[in-house]
Design an enzyme around this catalytic site. Structure first.
Site, PDB file in Angstrom:
ATOM      1  N   GLY A  46      26.631 -98.331   9.887  1.00  0.00           N
ATOM      2  CA  GLY A  46      27.401 -97.982  11.070  1.00  0.00           C
ATOM      3  C   GLY A  46      26.471 -97.841  12.264  1.00  0.00           C
ATOM      4  N   GLN A  51      23.723 -95.287  20.427  1.00  0.00           N
ATOM      5  CA  GLN A  51      22.481 -95.540  19.673  1.00  0.00           C
ATOM      6  C   GLN A  51      21.751 -96.781  20.180  1.00  0.00           C
ATOM      7  OE1 GLN A  51      24.561 -95.105  15.662  1.00  0.00           O
ATOM      8  NE2 GLN A  51      22.549 -94.252  15.234  1.00  0.00           N
ATOM      9  N   CYS A  93      20.826 -91.679   9.332  1.00  0.00           N
ATOM     10  CA  CYS A  93      21.222 -92.160  10.659  1.00  0.00           C
ATOM     11  C   CYS A  93      20.100 -93.018  11.210  1.00  0.00           C
ATOM     12  CB  CYS A  93      21.483 -90.956  11.567  1.00  0.00           C
ATOM     13  SG  CYS A  93      21.960 -91.393  13.244  1.00  0.00           S
ATOM     14  N   LEU A  94      20.449 -94.167  11.794  1.00  0.00           N
ATOM     15  CA  LEU A  94      19.419 -95.062  12.347  1.00  0.00           C
ATOM     16  C   LEU A  94      18.658 -94.411  13.499  1.00  0.00           C
ATOM     17  CD1 LEU A  94      21.242 -98.537  12.319  1.00  0.00           C
ATOM     18  CD2 LEU A  94      19.508 -97.695  10.724  1.00  0.00           C
ATOM     19  N   HIS A 135      31.027 -89.927  11.122  1.00  0.00           N
ATOM     20  CA  HIS A 135      29.640 -89.863  11.609  1.00  0.00           C
ATOM     21  C   HIS A 135      29.505 -90.612  12.946  1.00  0.00           C
ATOM     22  CE1 HIS A 135      25.108 -90.155  10.800  1.00  0.00           C
ATOM     23  NE2 HIS A 135      25.298 -90.982  11.812  1.00  0.00           N
ATOM     24  N   GLU A 136      30.073 -91.831  13.006  1.00  0.00           N
ATOM     25  CA  GLU A 136      29.941 -92.652  14.222  1.00  0.00           C
ATOM     26  C   GLU A 136      30.769 -92.068  15.367  1.00  0.00           C
ATOM     27  OE1 GLU A 136      27.564 -94.577  14.139  1.00  0.00           O
ATOM     28  OE2 GLU A 136      27.358 -94.739  11.977  1.00  0.00           O
ATOM     29  N   HIS A 139      28.978 -89.439  17.199  1.00  0.00           N
ATOM     30  CA  HIS A 139      28.011 -89.968  18.180  1.00  0.00           C
ATOM     31  C   HIS A 139      28.667 -90.149  19.556  1.00  0.00           C
ATOM     32  CE1 HIS A 139      24.279 -90.764  16.047  1.00  0.00           C
ATOM     33  NE2 HIS A 139      24.871 -91.443  15.095  1.00  0.00           N
TER      34      HIS A 139
END
Ligand code: ZN
Length: 187
Positions: A46, A51, A93-94, A135-136, A139
């Protein structure tokens, strides 16, 4: 196609509430394509627009990347309309390379969003897809997965992250990064 530069915590871009998307133009189409490519190249499931330094309400997901893009999904202005039950999952997480943490989430969610053609999407999700969407979507509200932890767990995980960052970030920004990490960890 382009691989986009990822934004890493503690960049302030990750703490801003993102704006609704009001028009679907070529710029959004290009961004969606580049975000998918970046997500696959970074081995993520994701990716949210902030991000990649864009504070707009757009997320890209594929919780089954081994299926060759069959589960690729883009959500524009997503909203969780309803939810049921609770679950926990070890999330990464990236924007936080090198760390994971067990996060409490809703189990089943009802999602309303738009696709890249402007059609309304209305569906239920559970399992990894549900966790990934939550999660996304966080963000987009300036919330990261460490904000979902208890103060103690957050402090421990940010301490570990700070150590990893100190080993990998060696430039003049290092002192600033360290200061922010220490402040966020409550150290
Ligand atoms: Zn993330």
């Amino acid at each position: 196609m382009a691989r986009l530069q990822l934004v890493f915590y503690p960049d302030v871009i990750l703490k801003k509430r993102c704006a609704d998307i009001t028009t679907l133009d070529q710029e959004i189409a290009d961004l969606v394509r580049d975000m998918s490519e970046t997500m696959y190249l970074e081995n993520g499931i994701g990716l949210a627009a902030p991000q990649v330094a864009r504070n707009i309400r757009l997320v890209t997901l594929d919780v089954e990347p081994q299926e060759g893009g069959k589960s690729l999904m883009h959500l524009i202005n997503p909203v969780i309309a309803d939810h049921h039950g609770k679950t926990t999952y070890e999330e990464g997480c990236l924007s936080f390379p090198g760390i994971t943490a067990e996060v409490k989430r809703k189990n089943k969610i009802h999602v309303v969003a738009f696709d890249v053609d402007g059609n309304e999407l209305d569906f239920e999700a559970d399992g990894l897809l549900s966790i990934c969407i939550q999660h996304e979507l966080d963000h987009l509200n300036g919330v990261t997965f460490v904000d979902r932890l208890t103060p103690l767990a957050k402090k421990m995980v940010l301490r570990e992250y700070g150590q990893i960052r100190r080993e990998t970030v060696e430039d003049e920004q290092d002192d600033i990064v360290r200061a922010i990490l220490e402040r966020d960890a409550g150290a």
